[in-house]
Design a protein around this motif. Structure first.
Motif, PDB file in Angstrom:
ATOM      1  N   ARG A   1      25.635  73.596  76.699  1.00 52.12           N
ATOM      2  CA  ARG A   1      24.550  72.623  77.831  1.00 52.12           C
ATOM      3  C   ARG A   1      24.287  70.982  77.002  1.00 52.12           C
ATOM      4  O   ARG A   1      23.604  70.490  78.220  1.00 52.12           O
TER       5      ARG A   1
ATOM      6  N   GLY B   1      16.695  76.869  69.803  1.00 51.02           N
ATOM      7  CA  GLY B   1      16.786  77.944  69.885  1.00 51.02           C
ATOM      8  C   GLY B   1      17.713  78.066  69.261  1.00 51.02           C
ATOM      9  O   GLY B   1      18.661  79.278  69.127  1.00 51.02           O
TER      10      GLY B   1
ATOM     11  N   ALA C   1      22.962  71.547  84.366  1.00 51.48           N
ATOM     12  CA  ALA C   1      21.381  72.773  83.856  1.00 51.48           C
ATOM     13  C   ALA C   1      21.616  74.058  83.875  1.00 51.48           C
ATOM     14  O   ALA C   1      21.534  74.721  84.037  1.00 51.48           O
ATOM     15  N   SER C   2      22.841  74.088  84.758  1.00 49.35           N
ATOM     16  CA  SER C   2      22.915  74.899  85.036  1.00 49.35           C
ATOM     17  C   SER C   2      24.214  75.674  84.357  1.00 49.35           C
ATOM     18  O   SER C   2      25.359  77.054  84.376  1.00 49.35           O
ATOM     19  N   ILE C   3      24.477  75.201  82.893  1.00 47.77           N
ATOM     20  CA  ILE C   3      25.231  76.053  82.575  1.00 47.77           C
ATOM     21  C   ILE C   3      24.772  76.939  81.639  1.00 47.77           C
ATOM     22  O   ILE C   3      23.857  76.727  80.608  1.00 47.77           O
ATOM     23  N   ARG C   4      25.662  77.638  81.503  1.00 46.56           N
ATOM     24  CA  ARG C   4      24.910  79.190  81.231  1.00 46.56           C
ATOM     25  C   ARG C   4      24.806  79.441  79.473  1.00 46.56           C
ATOM     26  O   ARG C   4      23.971  79.483  78.943  1.00 46.56           O
TER      27      ARG C   4
ATOM     28  N   MET D   1      14.613  71.867  72.230  1.00 44.72           N
ATOM     29  CA  MET D   1      16.199  73.006  72.522  1.00 44.72           C
ATOM     30  C   MET D   1      16.614  73.210  71.921  1.00 44.72           C
ATOM     31  O   MET D   1      17.282  74.662  71.279  1.00 44.72           O
TER      32      MET D   1
ATOM     33  N   PHE E   1      22.597  68.196  87.462  1.00 44.71           N
ATOM     34  CA  PHE E   1      22.527  70.117  88.406  1.00 44.71           C
ATOM     35  C   PHE E   1      23.405  71.080  87.469  1.00 44.71           C
ATOM     36  O   PHE E   1      22.946  72.102  87.143  1.00 44.71           O
TER      37      PHE E   1
ATOM     38  N   LEU F   1      23.715  77.771  75.729  1.00 44.50           N
ATOM     39  CA  LEU F   1      22.783  77.553  75.367  1.00 44.50           C
ATOM     40  C   LEU F   1      23.763  75.760  74.530  1.00 44.50           C
ATOM     41  O   LEU F   1      23.063  74.825  74.539  1.00 44.50           O
ATOM     42  N   VAL F   2      24.271  75.794  73.614  1.00 48.11           N
ATOM     43  CA  VAL F   2      24.877  74.996  73.105  1.00 48.11           C
ATOM     44  C   VAL F   2      25.753  74.017  73.967  1.00 48.11           C
ATOM     45  O   VAL F   2      25.564  72.712  73.780  1.00 48.11           O
TER      46      VAL F   2
ATOM     47  N   SER G   1      29.421  75.783  68.535  1.00 53.01           N
ATOM     48  CA  SER G   1      28.964  77.043  67.255  1.00 53.01           C
ATOM     49  C   SER G   1      29.660  78.456  67.227  1.00 53.01           C
ATOM     50  O   SER G   1      29.172  78.977  66.834  1.00 53.01           O
TER      51      SER G   1
ATOM     52  N   LEU H   1      31.383  76.599  91.439  1.00 55.38           N
ATOM     53  CA  LEU H   1      30.303  77.254  90.908  1.00 55.38           C
ATOM     54  C   LEU H   1      31.455  78.339  90.917  1.00 55.38           C
ATOM     55  O   LEU H   1      31.328  79.139  89.376  1.00 55.38           O
TER      56      LEU H   1
END
Lengths: 297, 867
Positions: free
Chosen positions: B289, B321, B281-284, B318, B278, B286-287, B216, B159
């Motif tokens: 992730r 967004g 899922a914790s990638i900050r 998703m 997991f 949006l694109v 992005s 992390l």
């Protein structure tokens, strides 16, 4: 002389519940035969509390004045003193996870000020001339499913300039209207947080919408208690000027280890909250806070 | 700017059309349709204003005008496009038209595989603008954590690393050219693989996240599609690596993935898989992730059976967004591509006609075909407002044209569809739909059904001469029918086919159609035919083509029409019935008098006719003369090979000539006739070009050989006379320009151009001939008076020949001529008057300038003494 000691738990995810037995093998790899004074396993569960420097003095925080709380501590002997032949030796073991007295096994949790951790340690005692060998491995404890049906109670919310608190200059605020819904604030820890959010209108384009998962840890001690909120993770759910009137899904997986069922004991508390953060293009930051109750079913 | 927008979005539109609708559940479908609509508007400059007002209306009071302020979904794009340089705008404009066409074509055959599309995108979307890569790569902390650390430590490390790269060392590369950029991405791809193989999984993940973050950024919009391809390549690599690793962890990795069930995945593999999910899922952002989770979409199958099906709609949702429509649409395209790869194809049930249409366009034709009956039911239920049903049936027909529905449903499908189609009022709408269904009908049904369809079309198109406006569609109907009916007797036995052809009343179209019919005929007709139906119909078709030729017709056009007609004529054969064949040729001759190649073809046919007919004659001289004549005619019509064949036949017929033939009831020697014929033949041979595969002067030699081998009458010197008469031919052949020639036929003069070798060859032949003659003269000298008389006359004719055709400047030849003269006068059998006149002629010749050698010779020639 190469000698290695390892613990391999049978369960890949290393998750155990109270009353279950940890099974696995102690693996010893050595080129030659090894003389030893006995191999033992020690199971230990500890709650480490740390006071934040904000709440108490720097020194107390530094010295970690709060004593760890022991949840479990037991020891078994795996092998009697003797000799282990060269090569790879696997010694199976079974170690029941039992608490003594009226103690409760809290779930494993890695936080900032509160840490609940379970370890299994294997010690190989050796003669005076040789160093003892130790191997530690962490295992996870999940508490027993909590009783009582969980009723999903959706929470609807609307955010407009008028609903905001802590606004310095309300007149400078652009107009916006954001509606949303969380499917539940009492969440099952294994299930994601879900809901949706709709930007009905926004005068200033949106830069980003994020979900901020926050832990609130409270440590009580003789000198009073300290309550601190820190971020666990921040998940962006919208980027840029999103389409208006179109519901954007709210979806966040609760990270393992860093979350646990909401916990309240006499000495400490672990709670969680989620912030819906809307960042506008002019860098206005709008936050809506929702306390969560996590549980395991 | 509108055009440029179209340029950038057209591709996207395609992708969306073809992909987007495939895996979205009903609930989420509104997004793409909304996007689709705005994209469609972007396509046509005419409609842009309209879409803007519509958008404005929806936005309410949020913005006063649709300027480039980025307050609406589509506007950031337009603001970005403001900087488009004129050059690329021009390129875009030209591209637009082409792309439209492509769009129509592309949907036809089949669902294009991604690999093909990929290269195309990379080739097309390029830029000269400077690009930048913004990477935040952590330092080399990404090394595998020490083996002694606990799980929590590991997790913490990882992390931290994730944090590290988000906040830490930021590497920004500016001013990259496109090639640099591509190289850089390729490097990243390599380092991803390296990191993976050296067990630095976190670093690998980091690279993937950073790469997908680049998506992005739409700052150089022309390059975005290519960037998308490059980066999704990396994502694909990553997805594959993860999938394979987890698969390898499964106990029985040998299980093929399609029969895979989560139950046979062991805990370790599941745990590893969960770990990835997991982590992702914790990638900050949006694109990244979204993309990274999509990349390992198929790993869901390790966890649960329905994993992919559940995840796909969530990921799709998703995408809402993502504010930038371009980024969003591409993300959608990626997801859809994966969706298809994973094999998830979900039926989108919707009553919106527009959607249904898009679904039919987007799905693989096989998929649509397999469910054609369901589709028909859906189309029937459809709300017709805004999107007419015939268009839906059109789309359905398009799919069915490339894939086959189940056999037992075919007839009912056709019936159902046609029921709707036939009710379409507007001829334009009707024909555009019917045209598509013709293909389906032709594929699966017999001429009866096709005939019905044709008659229905005729019924619809005839009123008010509606066919005049729909020639392209009608033509396409023909083009669809033709490949399915290779047997023209079946085709023309369709009652309505010719009436259908009659609808093409505009000359140019009519000729086009005829032409395509003939092309198919020539291509597929294997055997010659004598079927009167085919002949009549095709003669009619050919006549139409022929009649379109006028003074203004281009040569190429003429040539191609001629070729087609010739192909037809060649395919007509009445077998042994030559009279029929000839009468057909006569008819054809009358019909196609304007096209020279056709006439030649007809002469060919006639030549063939003669060639076949001549052997049936009994009179051998008629045969010989006819061969010669036919050969000459063939030659005159540039039918070289036919002429060759005739001449060869004549030569080979020679030995069969009997020595005595019956003329007017009396037996007469054939010799004079034969000599006549041979002389005639020889004079024709001058203009006959040599066969390219045969030796020089093949025919002449052949003829002379025959003459040599022929059993002449005892004591006749006909053979030698032939030799003597061959000499002038050979002399004529060695000239630079021949005495006569046939227009458009290149004789040997042109073929050899007086090549020394050719002339030498002729000389040799002459020598041989003269040698033969001299031998004969010698042998005659040994005989009695009759022989001597003959000798004299032969010698004199050879002398005459040499005088007329030989080059007497040559001393040897000169001497030979004098000898011959003397020989002919030696025994006094020479006709004095002729000798005197010849000598006078020689003297006259000698007086001409440059003829000194002749006058010299004349002095040496003495007349016969009267003794």
């Amino acid at each position: 002389m190469s000698l290695s000691l390892d613990i391999r738990l049978k369960r890949a995810n290393k998750v155990y519940h109270e009353g279950e037995a940890l099974t696995g093998v102690v693996v010893i790899v050595s080129k030659e035969a090894v003389q030893h004074q006995g191999i033992s396993l020690t199971m230990e569960g500890l709650v480490n509390l740390q006071l934040s420097s904000k709440s108490v003095g720097v020194f107390e925080a530094f010295y970690n004045s709060v004593k760890p709380i022991q949840l479990i501590s037991s020891n078994i002997e795996v092998v009697k003193p003797g000799k282990i032949p060269g090569g790879k030796t696997e010694i199976p073991f079974e170690f029941p996870l039992h608490v003594k007295g009226n103690k409760v096994l809290y779930e494993t949790y890695h936080g900032v000020f509160v840490n609940i951790q379970y370890t299994l340690r294997c010690d190989m005692k050796r003669s005076l001339l040789a160093k003892d060998l130790t191997k530690t491995c962490e295992f996870m404890v999940h508490c027993q499913p909590q009783n009582g049906k969980l009723q999903p109670s959706p929470v609807d919310f609307t955010i407009t300039p008028e609903t905001l608190q802590n606004v310095r200059e309300r007149t400078a605020l652009p107009k916006f209207m954001i509606r949303g819904r969380l499917d539940a604030t009492s969440c099952i820890i294994t299930q994601p947080l879900t809901g949706e959010l709709t930007v009905e209108m926004s005068e200033v384009p949106i830069k980003s919408i994020e979900l901020q998962l926050v832990r609130v840890e409270t440590c009580g001690c003789a000198e009073g208690y300290a309550r601190d909120a820190t971020e666990i993770q921040n998940i962006q759910i919208a980027e840029g000027a999103v389409c208006h009137s179109l519901p954007i899904p709210i979806y966040m997986v609760f990270p393992r280890l860093f979350t646990c069922p909401t916990l309240e004991t006499t000495n400490f508390k672990v709670e969680f909250e989620v912030n819906v953060v809307i960042v506008l293009h002019d860098d206005h930051l709008i936050t809506e806070n929702f306390p969560l109750k996590l549980c395991r079913v | 700017m509108d055009v440029a927008r179209g340029h950038a979005l057209l591709f996207v539109l395609l992708m969306v059309c073809r992909l987007s609708f495939m895996c979205l559940c009903t609930e989420t479908l509104e997004v793409p349709s909304h996007l689709l609509r705005s994209l469609l508007c972007a396509l046509s400059p005419r409609q842009v204003t309209d879409s803007k007002t519509r958008k404005g209306g929806r936005k309410g009071s949020t913005s006063s005008s649709s300027s480039s302020s980025s307050s609406t979904a589509a506007d950031p794009l337009s603001s970005m496009l403001d900087g488009t340089d004129p050059l690329s705008m021009f390129a875009a404009a030209s591209e637009l038209g082409r792309r439209r066409r492509e769009k129509e074509e592309e949907v036809g055959p089949d669902f294009e595989p991604w690999s093909a599309k990929r290269g195309e995108i990379l080739g097309r979307f390029t830029t000269t603008e400077k690009l930048s890569i913004n990477l935040f790569m952590g330092s080399d902390k990404g090394k595998a954590s020490s083996p002694g650390s606990t799980v929590s430590e590991k997790v913490r490390n990882r992390l931290e690393e994730l944090d590290d790269m988000e906040e830490g060392s930021q590497r920004e590369m500016l001013n990259l050219s496109q090639q640099d950029y591509v190289n850089r991405i390729e490097e990243l791809n390599q380092s991803l693989k390296e990191a993976w193989s050296s067990d630095q999984k976190v670093k690998a993940l980091k690279i993937v996240i950073q790469c997908s973050k680049l998506l992005s950024d739409t700052s150089v919009i022309q390059f975005y599609p290519s960037k998308f391809v490059l980066i999704t390549d990396i994502l694909d690599t990553f997805g594959r690596l993860v999938y394979e690793r987890i698969l390898s962890m499964c106990s029985d990795a040998s299980t093929p993935p399609d029969t895979f069930s989560p139950d046979c995945v062991n805990d370790t593999a599941k745990e590893t898989c969960l770990n990835w999910f997991f982590k992702i899922a914790s990638i900050r952002e949006l694109v990244p992730r979204l993309y990274v989770e999509a990349a390992i979409l198929n790993c869901n199958c390790f966890l649960s059976k329905s994993g992919v099906q559940e995840t796909l709609p969530r990921l799709t949702a998703m995408i809402r967004g993502i504010g930038d429509p371009l980024v969003a649409v591409y993300a959608r395209a990626y997801l859809c591509r994966l969706g298809t790869a994973v094999g998830i194809v979900r039926m989108a049930l919707s009553h919106s006609a527009l959607l249904l249409n898009s679904v039919m366009w987007a799905f693989r034709a096989e998929f649509v075909a397999a469910r054609a009956t369901d589709f028909i039911a859906m189309i029937k239920d459809c709300d017709e407002a805004g999107f007419p049903k015939h268009l839906l049936f059109g789309s359905l027909g398009r799919s069915l044209a490339c894939a086959d529905p189940p056999e037992n449903e075919r007839l009912s499908i056709l019936n159902e569809a046609w029921k709707v189609i036939t009710k379409v009022r507007s001829p334009q709408d009707y024909i555009s739909c019917a045209e598509i269904w013709v293909e389906f009908t032709c594929r699966h049904f017999t001429k009866r059904e096709v005939n019905t369809v044709l008659s229905d079309i005729i019924k619809h198109m005839t009123p008010d001469r509606a066919f005049e406006d729909t020639y392209p569609q009608l033509q396409s109907v023909i083009n669809k029918i033709l490949p399915h009916f290779h047997d023209f007797s079946v085709l023309f036995s369709m009652e309505r086919f010719l009436p259908f052809l009659d609808m093409f009343q505009k000359d140019s179209v009519r000729v086009e159609v005829c032409r395509s019919i003939m092309e198919v005929f020539i291509k597929h007709q294997q055997e010659p035919t004598r079927d009167p139906v085919i002949l009549n119909a095709l003669l009619h078709v050919c006549k139409t083509m022929h009649d379109s030729v006028n003074a203004l017709t281009l040569d190429d056009e003429k040539r191609s029409i001629s070729q087609l007609i010739n192909g037809f004529i060649r395919m007509v054969s009445f077998g042994r019935d030559f009279e029929q064949q000839l009468s057909f040729c006569v008819e054809a001759r009358a019909t196609f008098c304007n096209l020279e190649p056709v006439l030649i073809q007809l002469v060919h046919a006639c030549a063939a006719y003669s060639f076949i007919t001549i052997p049936s004659l009994t009179s051998i001289f008629s045969r010989l003369n006819l061969y010669l004549l036919s050969g000459q005619v063939a030659l005159a019509n540039q039918c070289l090979s036919q002429a060759d064949a005739f001449f060869k036949a004549a030569v080979s017929l020679l030995p069969e000539v009997p020595r005595v033939i019956g003329v007017e009831g009396k037996l007469r020697s054939s010799e004079p006739f034969l000599l006549d014929f041979i002389n005639n033949f020889l004079s024709t041979l001058l203009v006959v070009p040599d066969h390219p595969e045969q030796a020089v002067l093949y025919l002449v030699r052949g003829l002379l050989n025959m003459v040599q081998d022929y059993t002449w009458e005892e004591g006749s010197d006909a053979k030698v006379r032939v030799y003597i008469s061959a000499l002038p031919l050979l002399a004529a052949m060695s000239q630079e320009t021949y005495l006569y020639s046939i227009p458009k036929v290149d004789s040997n003069e042109t073929l050899y151009g007086s090549d020394p070798k050719f002339v030498a060859e002729i000389n040799k032949l002459c020598e041989t001939l003269i040698g033969q003659v001299l031998d004969h003269l010698k042998s005659l000298g040994r005989e009695e008076a009759a022989g001597v008389r003959k000798q004299s006359s032969l010698a004199f004719s050879l002398f005459g020949c040499l005088l007329a055709h030989g080059n007497l400047q040559n001393n040897k030849l000169n001497q030979l001529a004098i000898n011959l003269w003397n020989l002919s006068h030696k025994h006094g059998y020479c006709e004095t008057r002729t000798s005197v006149r010849t000598l006078e002629h020689i003297k006259q010749l000698g007086q001409q300038p440059g003829m000194a050698h002749i006058s010299d010779m004349a002095l040496r020639l003495s007349l016969q003494s009267r003794a």
